[in-house]
Design a protein around this motif. Sequence first.
Motif, mmCIF file in Angstrom:
data_model
loop_
_atom_site.group_PDB
_atom_site.id
_atom_site.type_symbol
_atom_site.label_atom_id
_atom_site.label_comp_id
_atom_site.label_asym_id
_atom_site.label_seq_id
_atom_site.Cartn_x
_atom_site.Cartn_y
_atom_site.Cartn_z
ATOM 1 N N GLY A 68 6.484 85.156 -16.180
ATOM 2 C CA GLY A 68 6.216 84.240 -17.370
ATOM 3 C C GLY A 68 7.355 84.501 -18.144
ATOM 4 N N SER A 69 7.299 85.489 -18.982
ATOM 5 C CA SER A 69 8.428 85.778 -20.144
ATOM 6 C C SER A 69 9.423 86.735 -19.615
ATOM 7 C CB SER A 69 7.660 86.382 -21.401
ATOM 8 O OG SER A 69 7.042 87.508 -21.163
ATOM 9 N N ASP A 70 9.026 87.548 -18.322
ATOM 10 C CA ASP A 70 9.710 88.540 -17.835
ATOM 11 C C ASP A 70 9.915 88.474 -16.362
ATOM 12 O OD1 ASP A 70 10.115 89.660 -20.433
ATOM 13 O OD2 ASP A 70 8.472 91.179 -20.285
ATOM 14 N N VAL A 71 11.011 89.095 -15.797
ATOM 15 C CA VAL A 71 11.160 89.309 -14.389
ATOM 16 C C VAL A 71 11.261 91.028 -14.021
ATOM 17 C CG1 VAL A 71 12.352 89.053 -12.091
ATOM 18 C CG2 VAL A 71 12.109 87.206 -13.787
ATOM 19 N N VAL A 72 10.322 91.246 -12.981
ATOM 20 C CA VAL A 72 10.553 92.559 -12.860
ATOM 21 C C VAL A 72 11.097 92.817 -11.406
ATOM 22 C CG1 VAL A 72 8.967 94.856 -12.500
ATOM 23 C CG2 VAL A 72 8.128 92.856 -14.215
ATOM 24 N N VAL A 73 12.028 93.510 -11.273
ATOM 25 C CA VAL A 73 12.990 93.965 -10.043
ATOM 26 C C VAL A 73 12.535 95.304 -9.820
ATOM 27 C CG1 VAL A 73 14.958 93.739 -8.895
ATOM 28 C CG2 VAL A 73 14.470 92.182 -10.806
ATOM 29 N N TYR A 74 12.076 95.530 -8.376
ATOM 30 C CA TYR A 74 12.037 96.769 -7.814
ATOM 31 C C TYR A 74 12.847 96.786 -6.662
ATOM 32 C CZ TYR A 74 7.346 96.213 -9.609
ATOM 33 O OH TYR A 74 6.059 96.014 -10.688
ATOM 34 N N GLY A 75 13.755 98.123 -7.014
ATOM 35 C CA GLY A 75 14.845 98.328 -6.023
ATOM 36 C C GLY A 75 14.557 99.884 -5.595
ATOM 37 N N ARG A 76 15.331 100.209 -4.376
ATOM 38 C CA ARG A 76 15.268 101.471 -3.851
ATOM 39 C C ARG A 76 16.654 101.940 -3.356
ATOM 40 N NH1 ARG A 76 10.815 103.779 -2.394
ATOM 41 N NH2 ARG A 76 9.618 101.829 -2.127
ATOM 42 N N PRO B 3 23.273 101.751 -6.749
ATOM 43 C CA PRO B 3 23.314 100.841 -5.743
ATOM 44 C C PRO B 3 21.840 100.971 -5.202
ATOM 45 C CG PRO B 3 25.106 101.839 -5.430
ATOM 46 C CD PRO B 3 24.328 102.839 -6.458
ATOM 47 N N VAL B 4 21.136 99.518 -5.126
ATOM 48 C CA VAL B 4 19.710 99.490 -4.613
ATOM 49 C C VAL B 4 19.592 98.325 -3.649
ATOM 50 C CG1 VAL B 4 18.739 100.569 -6.588
ATOM 51 C CG2 VAL B 4 18.871 98.219 -6.358
ATOM 52 N N ARG B 5 18.600 98.357 -2.689
ATOM 53 C CA ARG B 5 18.308 97.223 -2.082
ATOM 54 C C ARG B 5 16.780 96.779 -2.870
ATOM 55 N NH1 ARG B 5 19.282 94.545 2.552
ATOM 56 N NH2 ARG B 5 20.609 96.087 3.261
ATOM 57 N N VAL B 6 16.809 95.642 -2.999
ATOM 58 C CA VAL B 6 15.663 94.918 -3.894
ATOM 59 C C VAL B 6 14.458 94.886 -2.595
ATOM 60 C CG1 VAL B 6 14.714 93.106 -4.937
ATOM 61 C CG2 VAL B 6 16.954 93.717 -5.547
ATOM 62 N N PHE B 7 13.348 95.181 -3.040
ATOM 63 C CA PHE B 7 12.343 95.235 -2.159
ATOM 64 C C PHE B 7 11.162 94.494 -2.681
ATOM 65 C CE2 PHE B 7 11.266 99.364 -4.337
ATOM 66 C CZ PHE B 7 10.022 98.922 -4.469
ATOM 67 N N ASN B 8 11.182 93.871 -4.006
ATOM 68 C CA ASN B 8 10.017 93.290 -4.403
ATOM 69 C C ASN B 8 10.671 92.602 -5.818
ATOM 70 O OD1 ASN B 8 7.776 91.612 -4.705
ATOM 71 N ND2 ASN B 8 6.473 93.504 -5.256
ATOM 72 N N THR B 9 10.329 91.456 -6.154
ATOM 73 C CA THR B 9 10.722 90.653 -7.473
ATOM 74 C C THR B 9 9.341 89.916 -7.916
ATOM 75 O OG1 THR B 9 12.907 90.454 -6.735
ATOM 76 C CG2 THR B 9 12.223 89.005 -8.623
ATOM 77 N N VAL B 10 8.944 90.310 -9.326
ATOM 78 C CA VAL B 10 7.779 89.875 -9.708
ATOM 79 C C VAL B 10 8.096 88.869 -10.911
ATOM 80 C CG1 VAL B 10 5.407 90.128 -10.667
ATOM 81 C CG2 VAL B 10 6.498 91.559 -8.868
ATOM 82 N N TYR B 11 7.466 87.467 -10.944
ATOM 83 C CA TYR B 11 7.916 86.705 -11.946
ATOM 84 C C TYR B 11 6.556 86.862 -13.043
ATOM 85 C CZ TYR B 11 8.357 82.282 -14.973
ATOM 86 O OH TYR B 11 8.609 81.395 -16.030
ATOM 87 N N LEU C 242 16.461 88.541 -4.946
ATOM 88 C CA LEU C 242 15.488 88.492 -4.112
ATOM 89 C C LEU C 242 15.278 89.649 -3.100
ATOM 90 C CD1 LEU C 242 15.881 84.721 -3.369
ATOM 91 C CD2 LEU C 242 14.264 85.777 -5.100
ATOM 92 N N GLU C 243 13.931 89.847 -2.459
ATOM 93 C CA GLU C 243 13.705 90.838 -1.562
ATOM 94 C C GLU C 243 14.757 90.896 -0.520
ATOM 95 O OE1 GLU C 243 10.405 92.153 1.763
ATOM 96 O OE2 GLU C 243 9.793 90.517 -0.078
ATOM 97 N N GLY C 244 15.355 92.143 -0.362
ATOM 98 C CA GLY C 244 16.412 92.174 0.709
ATOM 99 C C GLY C 244 17.881 92.231 0.159
ATOM 100 N N ASP C 245 18.142 91.842 -1.236
ATOM 101 C CA ASP C 245 19.454 91.740 -1.673
ATOM 102 C C ASP C 245 19.870 93.244 -2.210
ATOM 103 O OD1 ASP C 245 19.194 88.942 -1.477
ATOM 104 O OD2 ASP C 245 18.772 88.618 -3.549
ATOM 105 N N ARG C 246 21.319 93.203 -2.325
ATOM 106 C CA ARG C 246 21.836 94.227 -2.517
ATOM 107 C C ARG C 246 21.947 93.996 -4.248
ATOM 108 N NH1 ARG C 246 21.755 98.920 0.592
ATOM 109 N NH2 ARG C 246 22.093 98.261 2.748
#
Length: 371
Positions: free
Chosen positions: A316-324, A306-314, A345-349
């Motif tokens: 084009g072909s990929d989405v990079v999701v950063y969680g902690r 389980p993480v909390r998302v602190f950044n999402t980067v689009y 999105l940022e702040g989501d579980r």
Amino acid sequence: MTAQPTYTQQLSTIGEQAGAAIRVSDVVKTYGDVTVLDRVSLDINAGEFITLLGASGSGKSTLLNILSGFTKADGGRLEVDGEDITRRPPHKRGLGMVFQHYALFPHMNIFDNVAFGLRRQKRPKGEVQQRVTDVLRMIQMEHLADRKPDQLSGGQQQRVALARGIVFEPRVLLMDEPLGALDKLLREEMQLEIRRIHQELGITFIFVTHDQHEALTMSDRIALLKHGRIEQLGTPKELYDAPNSRYVAEFIGESNLFEGRVADGAFIDAGGNRFGIPAGQGELLMVRPEHVRVAASPDGLQNAVPVRVFNTVYLGSDVVVYGRAESGQAIVARTPVSHGAAVPLEGDRAVMTWTTEDSRLVPDSESAPRA
């Protein structure tokens, strides 16, 4: 009368036999109290494309300059096809060289730049004409032979520097970060061009770069250097999928690394999460971002954090999701863009998950054991 084969036709029929085998044995180079190369040994196969990869100060360019003869080693031995070249001057080693800064003569046109060395060797005029014409045709620049270097783009100038390196018929071509001055698109174009030329000629290429993408794209094998030693030697797939130390895992590609231990039939990380035991040995569990999925719930998942998302980067072909995770562990997931799929999105579980087969155990050491 039967037409004589052109220079490029002669080379292309030789195939891999056109290249020479290289042996580097216990090469040492020091500057004062600093050891730049620490008993480096490396066998390079005839016709191979091998890349010396590493950060600044790792010793990769020094090793290339020792091979070329422009720098003298303090110890060790160099062989080309079993022949000792350790003490030979550069012009008697028979090796081609392509520099990072093209070193083209600004007052000469492209044809004369490529022909310069052949003319210095007093080669017959007809031979010079044939060789230069064939090499310019190989790099698809025969129509620009009359132009001066300042009338060419950076990528075109790099092609000319490459042509000048291969026009001598070398069995080995040394390249010292030749794409460093190009922008991203030109670099990627030239990577494929250099790979094509290598496959066409079959000579041995030794390429120096600090760019892991270049190394992964072009190489048959990669020698990753750190502090004057070869950290790991292998194919791009071997270094990417099976790094032998933390340093390699972090240098080649992007990695999620979990510190922990194998116990009670599982890998237990510092946060107490239990994961399946993958292949490999070591105190780190590695999973690449492209193997991590983002889920809404851990139910039924093999490895889930389980993480909390602190950044999402689009991208084009990929989405990079950063969680902690609650333990503070950062986890990165890289997934292809799927139309209609929700992107956290940022702040989501959320939950980061992967299969055990897509992870690997890696030794928790900054350096691999010396071979």
